[in-house]
Design an enzyme around this catalytic site. Structure first.
Site, PDB file in Angstrom:
ATOM      1  N   ASN A   9       0.868  -1.177   0.000  1.00 54.50           N
ATOM      2  CA  ASN A   9       0.000   0.000   0.000  1.00 54.50           C
ATOM      3  C   ASN A   9       0.908   1.231   0.000  1.00 54.50           C
ATOM      4  O   ASN A   9       1.431   1.608   1.035  1.00 54.50           O
ATOM      5  CB  ASN A   9      -0.887  -0.031   1.259  1.00 54.50           C
ATOM      6  N   HIS A  97      -9.592   1.165   4.894  1.00 54.71           N
ATOM      7  CA  HIS A  97      -8.324   1.488   5.562  1.00 54.71           C
ATOM      8  C   HIS A  97      -8.587   2.516   6.660  1.00 54.71           C
ATOM      9  O   HIS A  97      -9.403   3.429   6.486  1.00 54.71           O
ATOM     10  CB  HIS A  97      -7.313   2.027   4.547  1.00 54.71           C
ATOM     11  N   GLU A  99      -6.996   5.025   7.599  1.00 52.20           N
ATOM     12  CA  GLU A  99      -6.783   6.429   7.220  1.00 52.20           C
ATOM     13  C   GLU A  99      -8.007   6.991   6.506  1.00 52.20           C
ATOM     14  O   GLU A  99      -8.345   8.161   6.665  1.00 52.20           O
ATOM     15  CB  GLU A  99      -5.516   6.547   6.352  1.00 52.20           C
ATOM     16  N   GLY A 175       2.248   2.730  10.579  1.00 52.76           N
ATOM     17  CA  GLY A 175       3.178   3.844  10.403  1.00 52.76           C
ATOM     18  C   GLY A 175       3.882   4.277  11.672  1.00 52.76           C
ATOM     19  O   GLY A 175       4.516   5.328  11.701  1.00 52.76           O
TER      20      GLY A 175
HETATM   21  P1  PGA Z   1       2.665   0.624   7.549  1.00 47.78           P
HETATM   22  O1  PGA Z   1       1.206   0.773   6.901  1.00 47.78           O
HETATM   23  O2  PGA Z   1       3.237  -0.675   7.045  1.00 47.78           O
HETATM   24  O3  PGA Z   1       3.445   1.812   7.054  1.00 47.78           O
HETATM   25  O4  PGA Z   1       2.498   0.617   9.025  1.00 47.78           O
HETATM   26  C1  PGA Z   1       0.386  -0.345   6.684  1.00 47.78           C
HETATM   27  C2  PGA Z   1      -0.925   0.115   6.094  1.00 47.78           C
HETATM   28  O5  PGA Z   1      -1.410   1.176   6.480  1.00 47.78           O
HETATM   29  O6  PGA Z   1      -1.519  -0.569   5.246  1.00 47.78           O
END
Ligand code: PGA
Length: 252
Positions: A9, A97, A99, A175
């Site tokens: 992603n 997701h 976000e 993240g």
């Molecule tokens: P990350 O994100 O590996 O940067 O923690 C994963 C995601 O949000 O799909």
């Protein structure tokens, strides 16, 4: 046997040249390697989807979008429909997701509509679920994930599930560099699989791919993927560098 998957992603990262180089490197790896039961998906920003689907023509790479409209077509400026994505050769779409839930106010109902729209267009949803830190600290993580699945995914017919991937992404791990422990991941994945058993039966539950996402990287992927109910990863930051992404693919 269910398929293991490693999906990248990219979120809102990389310019055109960087995207081109990253896809090229992944394609080159896939063309020189025979993978045993691992599907590889890249989910670039929408403007690079054509770049990705063009390069994914004669190899084992699959392409996913990061979002799609819950509407069929019409006056929705800036939106991209499932029909458009399908016509570009897109195979998957990330839906739900955290976000998008957080910054774009996507709620259970809208996510259920997006799931339906994806399936209607022969696009497999990668449906994300996961709790925020206060929910985990309050011991509510199982309840939260159950509700997310019940509200946006469990209206589907059993036959739909052959085209559905579930991704457990604890929001506190996304993240942040704080990964769920292999035990925490396995515990939640087993719980999700049990929900599938209760709702749809053993066969369907056994065949459904459940990915882990949240600070999964080349260092911890092997340990996470070694769990019986962890069938791969949805990789954010670590999917932006080909070496690291490839080494995650090789963690199986
Ligand atoms: P990350 O994100 O590996 O940067 O923690 C994963 C995601 O949000 O799909």
């Amino acid at each position: 046997m269910r398929t293991n998957i490693v999906a990248g992603n990219w979120k809102m990262n990389l310019n055109f040249e960087e995207a081109d180089e990253l896809i090229n490197n992944i394609v080159e790896f896939l063309e020189n390697e025979t993978l045993e039961n691992v599907g590889v998906i890249v989910c670039p920003p929408a403007v690079y989807l054509e770049l990705a689907t063009d390069q994914a023509q004669d190899n084992d790479l699959f392409v996913g979008a990061q979002n799609m409209s819950n509407h069929e077509s019409g006056a929705y400026t800036g939106e991209i429909s499932g029909r458009m994505l399908a016509s570009m050769g897109v195979n998957y779409c990330i839906i739900g997701h955290s976000e998008r839930r957080k910054y774009f106010n996507e709620n259970h109902e809208m996510l259920a509509e997006k799931v339906n729209m994806a399936l209607k267009n022969d696009i497999s949803p990668i449906f994300c679920c996961g709790e925020v830190l206060p929910e985990r600290e309050a011991g509510k993580h199982f309840e939260v994930v159950k509700k997310q699945l019940e509200e946006s995914l469990f209206h589907l017919q059993p036959g739909d599930f052959s085209n559905v991937v579930i991704a457990y992404e604890p929001v506190w791990a996304i993240g942040t560099g704080v990964t769920a422990t292999p035990e925490q991941a396995q515990e939640m994945h087993a719980f999700i699989r049990k929900l599938l058993v209760d709702k749809y039966g053993h066969d369907l539950a056994d065949e459904t791919t459940i990915l882990y996402g949240g600070s999964c990287n080349a260092k911890n992927a092997k340990e996470l993927f070694a769990n019986p109910d962890v069938d791969g990863g949805l990789i954010g930051g670590a999917s932006l560098k080909s070496d690291e992404f490839i080494s995650i693919i090789q963690s199986f």
